[in-house]
Design an enzyme around this catalytic site. Structure first.
Site, mmCIF file in Angstrom:
data_model
loop_
_atom_site.group_PDB
_atom_site.id
_atom_site.type_symbol
_atom_site.label_atom_id
_atom_site.label_comp_id
_atom_site.label_asym_id
_atom_site.label_seq_id
_atom_site.Cartn_x
_atom_site.Cartn_y
_atom_site.Cartn_z
ATOM 1 C CB CYS A 1 0.161 -9.225 -22.648
ATOM 2 S SG CYS A 1 0.230 -10.701 -23.085
ATOM 3 C CG HIS B 1 -1.955 -0.999 0.849
ATOM 4 N ND1 HIS B 1 -3.180 -1.288 2.126
ATOM 5 C CD2 HIS B 1 -2.304 -1.820 -0.468
ATOM 6 C CE1 HIS B 1 -3.260 -2.656 1.442
ATOM 7 N NE2 HIS B 1 -3.387 -2.485 0.403
ATOM 8 N NE ARG C 1 1.559 -11.516 -15.946
ATOM 9 C CZ ARG C 1 2.323 -10.057 -16.698
ATOM 10 N NH1 ARG C 1 2.204 -9.305 -16.076
ATOM 11 N NH2 ARG C 1 3.880 -10.522 -17.304
ATOM 12 N NE ARG D 1 9.558 -15.281 -17.626
ATOM 13 C CZ ARG D 1 8.464 -14.288 -17.756
ATOM 14 N NH1 ARG D 1 7.717 -15.538 -18.667
ATOM 15 N NH2 ARG D 1 7.912 -13.981 -17.040
ATOM 16 C CG ASN E 1 7.160 -11.057 -20.003
ATOM 17 O OD1 ASN E 1 8.143 -10.230 -21.090
ATOM 18 N ND2 ASN E 1 6.815 -10.987 -19.886
ATOM 19 C CG ASP E 2 6.801 -17.842 -20.660
ATOM 20 O OD1 ASP E 2 8.221 -17.546 -20.369
ATOM 21 O OD2 ASP E 2 5.514 -17.351 -20.028
ATOM 22 C CD GLU F 1 2.675 -16.999 -22.848
ATOM 23 O OE1 GLU F 1 3.258 -16.365 -21.757
ATOM 24 O OE2 GLU F 1 1.963 -17.725 -22.706
#
Ligand code: PEP
Ligand code: MG
Length: 567
Positions: free
Chosen positions: A499, A186, A293, A462, A451-452, A428
């Site tokens: 994405c 927070h 996600r 990665r 990313n993948d 991916e």
């Protein structure tokens, strides 16, 4: 230079003020008049609720409704019947109100702290905050006033609780450094809302500083410098000026469509990890959600979330986005994402193992719970279902069969859902990229998970620093793969988005425009910058650059070309 986590972007230089807001001392004693003690607790509760609501209202004015909800959440937490009953029972047994509040809060703090999920752990900080404030009210201890710090202050604290952050006068605070907290704590959320640079999770920082010491806070890189040299101060002053100038300039893109320099409109969405984040996407001017996600819903508990729990989360995200597209990815477990209670066996090659859609299709009963929740939530907004780590046509076909089965089930139960809900595929893996034309016949849309895709195309873990030099989307193999997927999707007439992190890379954006990418999904903080970069490139210019880039043989050559061509 001390390393931490960049909790809120930007650069701050100023003088340290240490804020320690510890628990006030109280004398533990046994009470005989338990009714009077209960009344004292009730009175303190009333004061607590009133003070917290006032802080929340002030917060609403400063940074908007969404962030004030964190403080309003404190009222909900302390009013929880279970918590209330526990405190009252202890008082009924003769404990003084201070001791009763203290030990019940202790119990909640240790309960929340043990959970693996960062968001749940954050609640431990919230309960800690509640405890300090309740004890202050009960003991009559005055509040420290964080609002009194002089201009140019770098606040250093063990943790910055929401109530402390609420008192901040943003003009006076150059930066924040804390010992605990992560990107989704927070304190980080509030620091971002107040636009104060913050570095969190700096080990032992409170013991290393003294009041009045100079400090540099680099919220972009997640580092801070204590007692910086003159040249370091000058360097960071320049960085700060450049950063603020760019941020100011980007504001011209707020409220605008995302269009290339020659007027082609593309979609610009945000990536989220929980329904709360959707509010951040709206605040950042994102046009939808390109990746939700859902793993985080599964990680915050010690058992599978129920259909209703999932339904509520998906519905909340859809409602926040008010009819804009929300692409929700089904469970992407395994590889780097462990969910302990699923009891997955240890594998020699987890990234190549039993994960994502492979796991889901072998556990259809729990997968159906998620798909049913998604279908039900689709009645409340424009939800699309996205399947991760697809490598063959059979997988998407089976998911679509399950969706069709569940639609029939919902029809017979007369439960509403979007009959035309789209089911898309995340690209991916090299396998998915190579058969993009075949997948395009089955899928309603593609979203490239770079990313993948980079990891699997380059055969490079990665997360492995030793081989990180290979982990780059500028590699000719990855560029060709992205181009192939986008062209195959466009040829089949389906939407192709991206994405992975590459979608927000200003150097790569012209190539993505040239390849014909239709949707960019980026973190909320990158929305305006991405819109700005897209606006600078026409298709013709992007095509010329892409032709050059694709003619190069090495990652380094591509990187050099893209850097030299940056706009
Ligand atoms: C990706 O792989 O690019 C992606 C967006 O998914 P994640 O980072 O969650 O694996
Ligand atoms: Mg992925």
């Amino acid at each position: 230079m001390l390393k931490g986590i960049g909790g809120s972007a930007g650069y701050g230089i100023g003088k340290v003020v240490i804020i320690s807001d510890g628990k006030p001392e109280y004398k533990q004693h046994t009470v005989t008049d338990t009714d009077a003690e209960l009344q004292r607790f009730e009175n303190a509760m009333e004061v607590f609720v009133e003070k917290t609501q006032k802080m929340a209202d002030a917060m609403k004015e400063k940074v908007g409704e969404h962030n004030a909800e964190i403080l309003e959440g404190h009222i909900v937490l302390i009013s929880d019947p279970f918590m209330q009953d526990q405190v009252k029972e202890l008082i009924g047994n003769g404990e003084c109100a201070e001791a009763a509040v203290d030990s019940v809060c202790d119990m909640f703090v240790s309960m929340f702290s043990q959970v693996d999920d960062e968001l749940t752990r954050q609640r431990a900080t919230d309960v800690g905050d509640i405890r300090v404030r309740m004890l202050k009210i009960l003991t009559g201890t005055p509040d420290i006033n964080i609002g009194d710090v002089p201009a140019g202050t770098v606040i250093v604290a063990k943790d910055l609780t929401p109530s402390m952050t609420a008192g901040i006068v943003k003009e006076n605070v150059a930066g924040i450094i804390t010992e605990i907290g992560g990107k989704t704590s927070h304190s980080a959320i509030l620091a971002r809302a107040l636009e104060i640079p913050a570095v969190l999770s700096v080990d032992g920082i409170v013991d290393q500083v003294s009041d009045g010491m100079m400090a540099v806070v680099d919220g972009c890189e997640g580092v801070c410098i204590l007692e910086p040299a003159m040249d370091e101060i000058a360097e960071y002053e320049t960085k700060r000026a450049d950063y603020l100038k760019e941020k100011e300039l980007l504001q011209i893109y707020r409220g605008k469509d995302t269009v290339t320099a020659d007027g082609t409109k593309v979609a610009l969405y945000g990536n989220i990890g929980n329904p709360e984040d959707a509010k951040g996407v709206v605040a950042a001017d994102g046009e939808g959600v390109g990746l939700f996600r859902t793993e985080f819903l599964f990680m915050g508990t010690d058992s599978l979330p129920t259909e209703d729990e999932q339904f509520e989360a998906y519905k909340a995200a859809a409602e926040t986005m008010q009819g804009k597209e929300v692409i929700i990815r089904t469970l992407d477990v395994g590889g780097d994402k462990d969910i302990p209670y699923l009891g997955l066996e240890k594998e020699d090659n987890p990234f190549l193992g039993f994960r994502a859609v492979r796991y889901c299709l072998k556990n259809e009963d729990s997968y159906k719970v998620q798909l049913r929740a998604l279908l039900r939530a689709s009645a409340f907004g424009d939800i699309k279902i996205m399947v991760p780590l697809v490598t063959c046509v059979d997988e998407i076909r089976r998911v679509k069969e399950l969706v069709a089965e569940l639609k029939k089930e919902l029809d017979s139960e007369k439960i509403a859902y979007n009959k035309d809900i789209q089911v898309g595929v995340m690209i991916e893996t090299p396998a998915a990229s190579l058969i993009a034309d075949l997948l395009a016949k089955e899928a309603d849309f593609f979203s490239i998970g770079t990313n993948d895709l980079t990891q699997y195309t380059m055969a490079v873990d990665r997360g492995n620093a030793k081989v990180a030099y290979l982990y780059s989307a500028y590699n000719p193999a990855v560029l060709r793969s992205m181009k192939n997927v986008i062209e195959a999707g466009n040829a089949a007439g389906i939407m192709v988005g991206m994405c992975g992190e590459a979608a927000a890379d200003p150097l790569l954006i012209p190539l993505l425009i040239s390849f014909g990418l239709g949707e960019f999904s980026v973190s909320a903080t990158s929305v305006l910058r991405t819109r700005g970069t897209i606006a600078k490139w026409s298709k013709a210019d992007a095509d010329a650059l892409a032709a050059k880039a694709l003619s190069l043989s090495t990652e380094a050559e591509v990187a050099e070309l893209l850097k030299a061509s940056a706009r």
